[in-house]
Design a protein around this motif. Sequence first.
Motif, short mmCIF file in Angstrom:
data_model
loop_
_atom_site.label_atom_id
_atom_site.label_comp_id
_atom_site.label_asym_id
_atom_site.label_seq_id
_atom_site.Cartn_x
_atom_site.Cartn_y
_atom_site.Cartn_z
N ARG B 36 0.69 -1.32 -0.03
CA ARG B 36 0.17 -0.01 0.11
C ARG B 36 0.83 1.28 0.06
N GLU B 37 1.99 1.20 0.76
CA GLU B 37 2.84 2.46 0.83
C GLU B 37 3.26 2.65 -0.49
N GLU B 38 3.88 1.59 -1.27
CA GLU B 38 4.57 1.57 -2.46
C GLU B 38 3.50 2.38 -3.45
N SER B 39 2.17 2.03 -3.47
CA SER B 39 1.17 2.39 -4.31
C SER B 39 0.78 4.15 -4.09
N LEU B 40 1.23 4.58 -2.91
CA LEU B 40 1.13 5.95 -2.43
C LEU B 40 1.86 6.78 -3.03
N ALA B 41 3.12 6.09 -3.51
CA ALA B 41 3.99 7.11 -4.12
C ALA B 41 3.55 8.03 -5.19
N PHE B 106 -6.44 16.48 4.01
CA PHE B 106 -5.18 15.73 4.02
C PHE B 106 -5.12 14.79 2.75
N LEU B 107 -6.24 14.16 2.33
CA LEU B 107 -6.18 13.28 0.89
C LEU B 107 -5.70 13.89 -0.18
N ALA B 108 -6.16 15.27 -0.27
CA ALA B 108 -5.76 15.87 -1.33
C ALA B 108 -4.17 16.43 -1.33
N ALA B 109 -3.59 16.28 -0.03
CA ALA B 109 -2.20 16.74 -0.01
C ALA B 109 -1.52 15.30 0.04
N GLY B 110 -2.10 14.16 -0.25
CA GLY B 110 -1.51 12.93 -0.66
C GLY B 110 -1.40 12.30 0.54
N CYS B 111 -1.85 12.47 1.70
CA CYS B 111 -1.67 11.82 3.03
C CYS B 111 -2.38 10.29 2.71
N HIS B 112 -1.79 9.51 3.69
CA HIS B 112 -2.70 8.20 3.75
C HIS B 112 -3.46 8.38 5.16
N VAL B 113 -4.67 8.31 4.89
CA VAL B 113 -5.66 8.76 5.88
C VAL B 113 -6.29 7.35 6.36
N LYS B 114 -5.97 7.02 7.70
CA LYS B 114 -6.76 5.93 8.15
C LYS B 114 -8.03 6.50 9.25
N LYS B 150 -16.49 11.99 -1.08
CA LYS B 150 -16.65 12.13 -2.53
C LYS B 150 -17.50 13.39 -3.00
N ALA B 151 -18.20 13.71 -1.92
CA ALA B 151 -19.30 14.87 -2.30
C ALA B 151 -18.44 16.10 -2.65
N VAL B 152 -17.20 16.05 -1.82
CA VAL B 152 -16.24 17.27 -2.14
C VAL B 152 -15.08 16.95 -2.99
N ASN B 153 -15.34 15.98 -3.94
CA ASN B 153 -14.72 15.89 -5.05
C ASN B 153 -12.94 15.42 -4.82
N VAL B 154 -13.07 14.64 -3.56
CA VAL B 154 -11.56 14.16 -3.22
C VAL B 154 -11.38 12.71 -3.39
N PRO B 155 -10.15 12.27 -4.11
CA PRO B 155 -9.98 10.96 -4.36
C PRO B 155 -9.67 10.02 -3.13
N ILE B 156 -10.36 9.03 -3.10
CA ILE B 156 -10.27 8.56 -1.77
C ILE B 156 -9.56 6.76 -1.99
N ASP B 157 -8.65 6.80 -2.86
CA ASP B 157 -8.14 5.74 -2.79
C ASP B 157 -6.81 5.54 -1.79
N LYS B 158 -6.57 6.55 -1.30
CA LYS B 158 -5.49 6.78 -0.03
C LYS B 158 -6.44 6.45 1.46
N LEU B 159 -7.70 6.47 1.00
CA LEU B 159 -8.49 6.20 2.50
C LEU B 159 -8.64 4.86 3.14
N GLU B 160 -8.40 4.92 4.30
CA GLU B 160 -8.58 3.41 4.64
C GLU B 160 -9.38 3.63 6.05
N PHE B 161 -10.42 2.66 6.11
CA PHE B 161 -11.18 2.56 7.36
C PHE B 161 -10.90 1.32 8.09
N VAL B 162 -10.60 1.65 9.52
CA VAL B 162 -9.89 0.44 10.43
C VAL B 162 -11.05 0.29 11.42
N LEU B 163 -11.60 -1.01 11.52
CA LEU B 163 -12.64 -1.30 12.70
C LEU B 163 -11.94 -1.45 13.94
N GLY B 164 -12.15 -0.72 15.10
CA GLY B 164 -11.48 -0.67 16.17
C GLY B 164 -11.25 -2.09 16.82
#
Lengths: 454, 454
Positions: B36-41, B106-114, B150-164
């Motif tokens: 995943r980290e590699e794909s975020l480059a 954060f996503l727009a700035a290329g962050c990997h958001v969890k 999605k409504a604010v038009n941001v790509p979410i491929d660097k978004l990850e949901f984690v269940l506690g």
Amino acid sequence: MADPVAIQDEIAVIEKRIEELQTQLKDAKARLQQSREESLASGPGAHLSPEDKMALIKVNLQEVLNPEIMDEALKKQGHLKVYWGTATTGRPHCGYFVPILKIAQFLAAGCHVKILLADIHGFLDNLKAPIELVKFRAEYYRFTITALLKAVNVPIDKLEFVLGSSYELNSDYTMDLLRLASITSEAAAKKAGAEVVKQTENAPLSGLIYPLMQALDEQYLDVDVQFGGVDQRKIFALAKDVLPKIGYKERAHLMNPMVPGLQGGKMSASDPDSKIDVLDTADAVKRKLKKAFAPPKVVEENGVLSFVEYVLLPAGALIYGSPKFVVQRRDAEPLVYTDIKQMQDDYVNDVLIPQDLKPAVTDALNKLLEPVQREFQASKEWQEIETKAYPPPPAEKKKEKKKKDKGAFHPGAARKVEAKADGHVEGVDKDKVDVGTESGEKAIEGLTLKEGEA
Amino acid sequence: MADPVAIQDEIAVIEKRIEELQTQLKDAKARLQQSREESLASGPGAHLSPEDKMALIKVNLQEVLNPEIMDEALKKQGHLKVYWGTATTGRPHCGYFVPILKIAQFLAAGCHVKILLADIHGFLDNLKAPIELVKFRAEYYRFTITALLKAVNVPIDKLEFVLGSSYELNSDYTMDLLRLASITSEAAAKKAGAEVVKQTENAPLSGLIYPLMQALDEQYLDVDVQFGGVDQRKIFALAKDVLPKIGYKERAHLMNPMVPGLQGGKMSASDPDSKIDVLDTADAVKRKLKKAFAPPKVVEENGVLSFVEYVLLPAGALIYGSPKFVVQRRDAEPLVYTDIKQMQDDYVNDVLIPQDLKPAVTDALNKLLEPVQREFQASKEWQEIETKAYPPPPAEKKKEKKKKDKGAFHPGAARKVEAKADGHVEGVDKDKVDVGTESGEKAIEGLTLKEGEA
């Protein structure tokens, strides 16, 4: 680059397999439990009536909560399942004989006894030590407790040791712990631990979690009864209250009185003679008991007399079939006792004097310890565990810088080390019972028998 | 009778196999992370300079702790790993747009958001509800948050949901939690949660464990930064202090200001119009916003203006490439704003009046919500989850007897439900946000946007 989707599939397969195996494991454990329960139908205590069993179980106890739970379980199962927990920290000393004698009586009454070797607590109290060291200590405790029980001639096939970490970190246990934390107030948790967990101004949060874990252990160890010192009373009350609230049944509770230490009120933690190790030589026992606090004619807080009452007389009953304690005298006939009452009367009236009592206790204790020491000498495994569990301190090395790192969130430092009369070791001072290589000896010195709360 | 020794052997084999599989699992997870980290480059934000990334990350924040940690991670990895947690309790409302806009940046700035879907907390706060219901809520949150982004038009491929619950009940996590509890004082834990966990006289112990878990999540989610409202400051301070003490690295912290709710200070929890659900119809939004608290010429605590500042202007920037907010007027030219300062000045000077502002906000909000509602209508799965997560209350059934069972150890009842401006839902009142079948609606009503702490 590896394909994330393929890895995710791989993970899903592994997770599914683990889940399956965990179901199998649960099933196997249930079958093992079942098989053990079946084997307990015969064996020690089988010849006793339920009334005789209950009488033996209750000997010398100060308090019994919910005896009806025991009566019912006894009727249903034919025997009781009892749990006693001990934190695996410092070396067990002769004060451990007090709870051990009760456990011996439980076993003699046909109980299935589970001893919780509470390594999690040992680790929690010793953050700087590697978990491996605490595991060695749990092993050392297992060897020692087994030998002490054998020394009083009790069959141990119904004795089971359970390591705290073997189940206390499982997800179902953790979830239940969190559920308990959500229905227990801070104040209630604090109150529950007030006599067990050392109360300091800056106490660590772990001290509030401790009573909840002890309550939950009743469920996860699958027992009818928890046994402990009367100082555990508030934790027992918490357990009675909270377990039913998360869907588990309430247990009965058995409490030993607080028994004064062998040396009474006159010892200090820095005195190496302040406790008698179960592996001490006969000479060391003699020397230490000479120093013991036993003022003439005073029965209260007299640790030597108490040791006879709670250890030597019941041990005699288990070993020889009836309680008997003989005191040789220089210029008179020996005094022969079968109960503590007569002994106390004689002591108050100065018929039984400390100068005669102490050698008699010394002899009797050395007789008890002799097979323990013999077993230790014969067991290479036990000896190796001892070295690993309590490594000798290396050459002096000061590390003053460490203190600075503790910071604002570090809980208060001033915590005393105490081994309660029921054998629980509580309120462990990190500095004193550090299990790191540098302070192994300190840990031993820091361990004293709690006095005078009976 | 089954042979106990054979069963024990069987158990040993299963346990060994589980251990092996767990090692494999750990390895596979590490490979997945790596992949995943590699794909975020590449991907969003790749065209931005480190300075531009940091500027976008810091927009509208009130406070940044340890920016040097971010600078270093950005230099090393090319992107930041950020975590934001939300307890999956009541239905997300429009107040959630405030943290969501930061996450979008954060996503727009290329962050990997969890995004941590904190179901354990949801469950803890709702003991009476089955765990399954909370899992549905976590799913519902996932659908909703994804749609808002999605409504604010941001790509979410660097978004990850984690269940506690996917890792917070694992034994290594639990052990670390207990280690943290042993080095954190009760007082420090209490202080850390003071602004997040509802402070009552009889607070539950879980409120003290909460901050420690939030700190530990930084390590287990493997992030560089935790993001939250400024009310999280003391928990962040705790995390900074305690993680290094158990051998983990300190993280940076990003804090949103406390933003007043859309309705300002004039609403009540019992008023069904006091919050705008993200699935409300255009008419409902219009009606509710009409009631919103926006006194003429007053900028402070003006929830409507704040919504423009923290949601609509940054959303405009993400959707259209530059911030722009247009206010149509009845008898004059439209007012066109590109920053909040000019808007506030106009508002104070009564150039921009509430009667014009509210319809403009209504239109802009409905435009934002329109794709969310469209997606909901198109997704059978989301609709089904909604019904399962927030089942309609059945016919009235009083159960007054339940109260009596709570007993002495039950923590205090009076806990208010609050959704903080950063989207955390805290201090959840069990009665109000009960996820049981009987009080689904109550749970929704109980959820209000925190006001006036900016």
